[in-house]
Design an enzyme around this catalytic site. Sequence first.
Site, short mmCIF file in Angstrom:
data_model
loop_
_atom_site.label_atom_id
_atom_site.label_comp_id
_atom_site.label_asym_id
_atom_site.label_seq_id
_atom_site.Cartn_x
_atom_site.Cartn_y
_atom_site.Cartn_z
N GLU A 89 9.46 15.90 15.37
CA GLU A 89 10.09 16.01 14.04
C GLU A 89 9.27 16.82 13.16
O GLU A 89 8.04 16.79 13.09
CB GLU A 89 9.86 14.42 13.38
CG GLU A 89 10.28 14.06 12.01
CD GLU A 89 10.03 12.67 11.63
OE1 GLU A 89 8.88 12.25 11.97
OE2 GLU A 89 10.84 12.07 11.10
N LYS A 122 0.75 -1.04 -0.01
CA LYS A 122 0.12 -0.28 -0.08
C LYS A 122 0.86 1.27 -0.04
O LYS A 122 1.40 1.52 1.23
CB LYS A 122 -1.18 0.16 1.45
CG LYS A 122 -2.02 1.39 1.09
CD LYS A 122 -2.54 1.86 2.10
CE LYS A 122 -1.77 3.00 2.72
NZ LYS A 122 -1.73 4.23 1.81
N GLU A 147 9.25 1.02 11.09
CA GLU A 147 10.19 2.01 10.86
C GLU A 147 9.74 3.46 10.71
O GLU A 147 9.00 3.62 10.00
CB GLU A 147 10.76 1.94 9.46
CG GLU A 147 11.45 0.72 9.07
CD GLU A 147 12.83 0.27 10.13
OE1 GLU A 147 13.40 1.03 10.52
OE2 GLU A 147 13.19 -1.03 10.26
N CYS A 182 13.41 10.53 7.01
CA CYS A 182 13.45 9.95 8.38
C CYS A 182 15.02 10.29 9.02
O CYS A 182 14.96 10.57 10.49
CB CYS A 182 13.16 8.52 8.44
SG CYS A 182 14.01 7.62 7.42
P1 NAP Z 1 2.39 8.36 7.85
O1 NAP Z 1 1.54 9.46 7.44
O2 NAP Z 1 2.61 7.71 9.01
O3 NAP Z 1 2.13 7.48 6.47
C1 NAP Z 1 2.64 6.03 6.32
C2 NAP Z 1 1.86 5.20 5.76
O4 NAP Z 1 0.91 5.02 6.57
C3 NAP Z 1 0.85 5.87 4.54
O5 NAP Z 1 0.63 4.65 3.58
C4 NAP Z 1 -0.31 6.24 5.01
O6 NAP Z 1 -1.49 6.22 4.11
C5 NAP Z 1 -0.60 5.13 5.98
N1 NAP Z 1 -1.42 5.61 7.13
C6 NAP Z 1 -1.89 6.90 7.39
N2 NAP Z 1 -2.75 6.63 8.49
C7 NAP Z 1 -2.99 5.36 8.80
C8 NAP Z 1 -3.90 4.79 9.64
N3 NAP Z 1 -4.68 5.51 10.26
N4 NAP Z 1 -3.89 3.35 9.50
C9 NAP Z 1 -3.07 2.65 8.79
N5 NAP Z 1 -2.32 3.41 7.72
C10 NAP Z 1 -2.12 4.54 7.87
O7 NAP Z 1 3.80 9.02 7.36
P2 NAP Z 1 4.16 9.75 6.01
O8 NAP Z 1 3.80 11.22 6.27
O9 NAP Z 1 3.87 9.05 4.48
O10 NAP Z 1 5.79 9.77 6.11
C11 NAP Z 1 6.40 10.54 6.76
C12 NAP Z 1 7.09 9.92 8.11
O11 NAP Z 1 7.56 8.55 7.77
C13 NAP Z 1 7.91 10.60 8.98
O12 NAP Z 1 7.52 10.41 10.22
C14 NAP Z 1 9.18 9.91 8.68
O13 NAP Z 1 10.28 9.94 9.43
C15 NAP Z 1 8.74 8.34 8.32
N6 NAP Z 1 9.80 7.65 7.76
C16 NAP Z 1 10.74 6.88 8.59
C17 NAP Z 1 11.54 6.08 7.77
C18 NAP Z 1 12.54 4.86 8.51
O14 NAP Z 1 13.18 4.12 7.85
N7 NAP Z 1 12.52 5.04 9.76
C19 NAP Z 1 11.83 5.94 6.41
C20 NAP Z 1 11.27 7.05 5.78
C21 NAP Z 1 10.02 8.06 6.41
P3 NAP Z 1 -2.14 7.64 3.59
O15 NAP Z 1 -0.91 8.46 3.66
O16 NAP Z 1 -2.31 7.27 2.27
O17 NAP Z 1 -3.29 7.97 4.24
#
Ligand code: NAP
Length: 498
Positions: free
Chosen positions: A401, A192, A268, A302
């Site tokens: 963050e 997804k 992650e 991240c």
């Molecule tokens: P996010 O909002 O947490 O979204 C990540 C994924 O989860 C998306 O596919 C999102 O879908 C889905 N999601 C959102 N709400 C959900 C829910 N209630 N239930 C189930 N799934 C849900 O993160 P983002 O804004 O895309 O990315 C930024 C974050 O990723 C930052 O915090 C960053 O630090 C972290 N990150 C971490 C790493 C690592 O390796 N540690 C690497 C890259 C990024 P939708 O967006 O389609 O709603």
Amino acid sequence: MFDELTLKNIKSSKENIIYRNQAFVNGEYTNSISGKSFPCVSAATGEVLTEVAECDEKDVDIAVQVAREAFDNGSWRSITPAERKQILIKFANLIEENANELGLLETLDVGKPITESINTDVAVAADAIRWSAEAIDKINDEVVPTGPNAVGTITHEPLGVIAAVVPWNYPLFMAAWKIGPILASGNTMILKPAEQSPLTAIRIAELANEAGIPKGVFNVLPGYGETVGQALGRHGDVNGIAFTGSTVVGKLFLKYSAESNMKRVSVECGGKSPIIIMPDADLDAAAETAVWGLFYNQGESCDALSRTLIHESVKDKVLAKMLAIIRAINVGDPLDPSTEFGAIIDQKQFDRVMSYIAIAQQEGAKLILGGNQVKENSGALMIEPTLFDNVNNNMRIAQEEVFGPVGVIITFKDIDEAIAIANDSKYGLVSSVWTKDLSTAFKFKNCIRTGSVWINCHDAGDMTVPFGGFGESGVGRDRSLHSLHKYCELKTTWINLA
Ligand code: NAP
Ligand code: MG
């Protein structure tokens, strides 16, 4: 596509590009069952590129059923590891062969500079899948020491159906870090992508097919997190979740698992990573790394080095070097190959970053560079590389963050104080320390609570080493042989020979 990376070639390719915009289930593109779709907005140009299938719980049920059948029928897990290897290597090769198209899709979708999309994101994605494939027929299981009357073995078996839920900042390569080990170890999967960045995930499904991955083994469901993501997280027939994204959503997946079938969950998540610059360091190299470790990918990483800790005796010198480097960054149209710093993903993230710039000022931090929207004509939403001085580690701007191009400068007196400040965070993803003194470097390495420690470098290494964090940066690791085991069950067999 294009042979030479020029703005003219890229723009003309954009006119002809085909946007695959459907879900991919059981080896075929398909609309969502509800027939609904959502607009895919380009972060690079602001235009709606296409309408993408908006999947929901019903699509999840079907895709899980299909992935379960593909797991049970053995078309993937029961072929030899060497055969799986060959198919996955072909998949990686096809990703590489289509690098220009995939890079263009990625840049249009998320607004990162085109040169980085092609040369880094696509290349890393292909490498991740190839590396896991290459590893899978070289790992032995274990035979334990017994007396002559028994044989005891420990074997790895695939978990089953795994859902990978990924973010928008490095859409293709975050997905590939999951796809490689999940498929190499014989699982079937549902990917997804984030709602902001579905295009490359949908496109590579076709390449997976072309490579010979059997139908039902690799499925893609675009849609929203609250619907598709949650339904995967709570599904009783999904055996594992491989998540990358925010800490808030990562915690939700742990909850979904607890409230459903105790599926294995690896998450992650976010970070607030420090770089520590000691007075004896190569200050030019340290300043360069402090800048690019922070502003690479517009700070939407991240492992962004979002806290710059500089020894008080060299602070003015290092800061002057950093400012000179930042002022020379080529900020502009993400489609222009000379651009080094592009767009923010969307309006919501733009507003979030701007709100943190306001919060930092209210907290008394001193804005020394940037802080404004960049005005230019590509249609992209952009924010200037922004730096705050006079920051105390207790401030929100040093604890939370931002996930955008905003950094803070913090000073310290000695390595002990630097370690204490660096560890004063709920996150623990990565850290980077700069010194020529081995004992200082090792003291830091031994005391810092982060998943990766880089000494005189940042973001170095490759698929051979794990990536992931301590604390609220997550549970589990991507990359390396350890990531293959994450997607496997351990089975003990004891044979009585007496
Ligand atoms: P996010 O909002 O947490 O979204 C990540 C994924 O989860 C998306 O596919 C999102 O879908 C889905 N999601 C959102 N709400 C959900 C829910 N209630 N239930 C189930 N799934 C849900 O993160 P983002 O804004 O895309 O990315 C930024 C974050 O990723 C930052 O915090 C960053 O630090 C972290 N990150 C971490 C790493 C690592 O390796 N540690 C690497 C890259 C990024 P939708 O967006 O389609 O709603
Ligand atoms: Mg999101």
